[in-house]
Design a protein around this motif. Structure first.
Motif, PDB file in Angstrom:
ATOM      1  N   TYR A  23      -8.517 -17.074  -0.447  1.00 41.62           N
ATOM      2  CA  TYR A  23      -8.762 -17.980   0.380  1.00 41.62           C
ATOM      3  C   TYR A  23      -8.905 -17.663   1.797  1.00 41.62           C
ATOM      4  CZ  TYR A  23      -3.567 -18.063   1.123  1.00 41.62           C
ATOM      5  OH  TYR A  23      -2.465 -17.630   1.705  1.00 41.62           O
ATOM      6  N   HIS A  24      -9.227 -18.590   2.687  1.00 47.46           N
ATOM      7  CA  HIS A  24      -9.881 -18.390   3.760  1.00 47.46           C
ATOM      8  C   HIS A  24      -9.017 -19.471   4.781  1.00 47.46           C
ATOM      9  CE1 HIS A  24     -13.345 -15.768   3.169  1.00 47.46           C
ATOM     10  NE2 HIS A  24     -13.342 -16.204   2.205  1.00 47.46           N
ATOM     11  N   LEU A  25      -8.564 -18.897   6.008  1.00 44.27           N
ATOM     12  CA  LEU A  25      -7.990 -19.798   6.804  1.00 44.27           C
ATOM     13  C   LEU A  25      -8.559 -19.888   8.100  1.00 44.27           C
ATOM     14  CD1 LEU A  25      -4.598 -18.047   6.174  1.00 44.27           C
ATOM     15  CD2 LEU A  25      -4.964 -20.555   5.752  1.00 44.27           C
ATOM     16  N   ALA A  26      -9.680 -19.034   8.351  1.00 50.05           N
ATOM     17  CA  ALA A  26     -10.581 -19.023   9.750  1.00 50.05           C
ATOM     18  C   ALA A  26     -12.006 -18.790   9.437  1.00 50.05           C
ATOM     19  CB  ALA A  26      -9.868 -17.717  10.452  1.00 50.05           C
ATOM     20  N   ASP A  27     -12.636 -19.068  10.174  1.00 53.13           N
ATOM     21  CA  ASP A  27     -14.170 -18.732  10.158  1.00 53.13           C
ATOM     22  C   ASP A  27     -14.395 -17.430  10.318  1.00 53.13           C
ATOM     23  OD1 ASP A  27     -16.719 -19.613   9.890  1.00 53.13           O
ATOM     24  OD2 ASP A  27     -17.062 -19.410  12.190  1.00 53.13           O
ATOM     25  N   CYS A  28     -14.008 -16.744   9.140  1.00 52.86           N
ATOM     26  CA  CYS A  28     -14.206 -15.044   9.349  1.00 52.86           C
ATOM     27  C   CYS A  28     -15.582 -14.508   9.176  1.00 52.86           C
ATOM     28  CB  CYS A  28     -12.990 -14.454   8.238  1.00 52.86           C
ATOM     29  SG  CYS A  28     -13.609 -14.775   6.678  1.00 52.86           S
ATOM     30  N   ARG A  29     -15.623 -13.164   9.150  1.00 54.11           N
ATOM     31  CA  ARG A  29     -16.969 -12.620   9.004  1.00 54.11           C
ATOM     32  C   ARG A  29     -17.354 -13.049   7.549  1.00 54.11           C
ATOM     33  NH1 ARG A  29     -17.591  -6.239   9.563  1.00 54.11           N
ATOM     34  NH2 ARG A  29     -16.206  -6.594   7.701  1.00 54.11           N
ATOM     35  N   VAL A  88      -4.579 -14.175   0.558  1.00 53.13           N
ATOM     36  CA  VAL A  88      -5.356 -14.430   1.785  1.00 53.13           C
ATOM     37  C   VAL A  88      -6.289 -13.506   1.974  1.00 53.13           C
ATOM     38  CG1 VAL A  88      -3.533 -13.113   3.169  1.00 53.13           C
ATOM     39  CG2 VAL A  88      -4.706 -15.355   4.249  1.00 53.13           C
ATOM     40  N   CYS A  89      -7.438 -13.894   2.794  1.00 55.25           N
ATOM     41  CA  CYS A  89      -8.468 -13.161   3.129  1.00 55.25           C
ATOM     42  C   CYS A  89      -8.156 -12.266   4.165  1.00 55.25           C
ATOM     43  CB  CYS A  89      -9.737 -14.101   3.645  1.00 55.25           C
ATOM     44  SG  CYS A  89     -10.987 -13.244   4.369  1.00 55.25           S
ATOM     45  N   PRO A  90      -8.128 -11.001   4.189  1.00 54.68           N
ATOM     46  CA  PRO A  90      -7.980  -9.998   5.251  1.00 54.68           C
ATOM     47  C   PRO A  90      -8.657 -10.335   6.547  1.00 54.68           C
ATOM     48  CG  PRO A  90      -8.310  -8.763   3.353  1.00 54.68           C
ATOM     49  CD  PRO A  90      -8.412 -10.079   2.844  1.00 54.68           C
ATOM     50  N   GLU A  91     -10.155 -10.584   6.425  1.00 56.01           N
ATOM     51  CA  GLU A  91     -10.816 -10.983   7.293  1.00 56.01           C
ATOM     52  C   GLU A  91     -10.365 -12.152   8.300  1.00 56.01           C
ATOM     53  OE1 GLU A  91     -13.706  -9.315   8.236  1.00 56.01           O
ATOM     54  OE2 GLU A  91     -14.098  -8.158   6.545  1.00 56.01           O
ATOM     55  N   CYS A  92      -9.787 -13.254   7.569  1.00 58.54           N
ATOM     56  CA  CYS A  92      -9.061 -14.167   8.327  1.00 58.54           C
ATOM     57  C   CYS A  92      -8.145 -13.572   9.301  1.00 58.54           C
ATOM     58  CB  CYS A  92      -8.822 -15.405   7.393  1.00 58.54           C
ATOM     59  SG  CYS A  92     -10.148 -16.072   6.647  1.00 58.54           S
ATOM     60  N   LEU A  93      -7.083 -13.115   8.848  1.00 58.90           N
ATOM     61  CA  LEU A  93      -5.976 -12.362   9.530  1.00 58.90           C
ATOM     62  C   LEU A  93      -6.717 -11.517  10.659  1.00 58.90           C
ATOM     63  CD1 LEU A  93      -3.443 -11.250   6.800  1.00 58.90           C
ATOM     64  CD2 LEU A  93      -3.902 -13.678   7.848  1.00 58.90           C
TER      65      LEU A  93
HETATM   66 ZN   LIG Z   1     -11.733 -15.039   5.548  1.00 55.78          ZN
END
Ligand SMILES: [Zn+2]
Length: 190
Positions: A97-103, A133-138
């Protein structure tokens, strides 16, 4: 009908004094474009299916629906559409799941601009394993110093990912309410 100016209304001012309320507090008129209703907040706890245009990316890169921060995931219904529209490197891999507008989310959006995604204020049900959690978001948020790009920092970042806790995240980025100043300052959606 013209309302009286309640700031000059003596009985209220006396009442405020008795209550020891020296702050006037803040009040905003309800705007259905910006504010969630109580029913929508309840639905959001379980999950709502929305199009990209209904989402906002806040200045801190977190995601919001109206005046609530949200997490986002692509469930089985949507994943078929994403797969149909995507090429090999859409960036979407593991179920997370995503928490940010990540790549990786930007790549999904490019690949499947019409897909409807799930958003909520709580974790999706396990499918069959708990979602991660999506690592790209972190990475995007540099959450607790997460930076997978720094090799010497790798163990530390792995620990941040492993110990990630959504409640802890929402203590940093409160779910609700995102103030209207913040929302109005944004003219773009995700
Ligand atoms: Zn993400």
């Amino acid at each position: 009908m013209k309302l009286p100016d309640f700031l000059q209304f003596e009985p209220f001012n006396r009442l405020r004094e008795v209550m020891g309320a020296d702050q006037l507090g803040a009040f905003e008129f309800f705007d259905p474009k910006l504010h969630l209703t109580a029913a929508e907040r309840e639905q959001l706890a379980l999950g709502l299916r929305l199009g990209w245009a209904q989402l906002r990316c806040l200045h801190d890169y977190t995601l919001a629906y109206k005046n609530s921060r949200v997490l986002l995931w692509i469930d089985e219904t949507s994943v078929v559409e994403v797969a149909r529209g995507s090429d090999a490197d859409s960036g979407w891999t593991a179920p997370c799941y995503h928490l940010a507008d990540c790549r990786s989310l930007r790549a999904v959006r490019r690949a499947a601009p019409d897909v409807r995604v799930m958003v909520a204020t709580a974790l999706p049900p396990p499918d069959p394993w708990p979602w991660r959690v999506c690592p790209e978001c972190l990475q995007q948020l540099q959450f607790r110093g997460f930076d997978a790009a720094r090799a010497r920092h790798r163990d530390y970042s792995d620990r941040v990912l492993e110990k990630f806790d959504l409640d802890d995240f929402f203590r940093h980025y409160p779910v609700y309410p995102v103030t209207s100043d913040v929302l109005r300052a944004l003219d773009s959606v995700v």
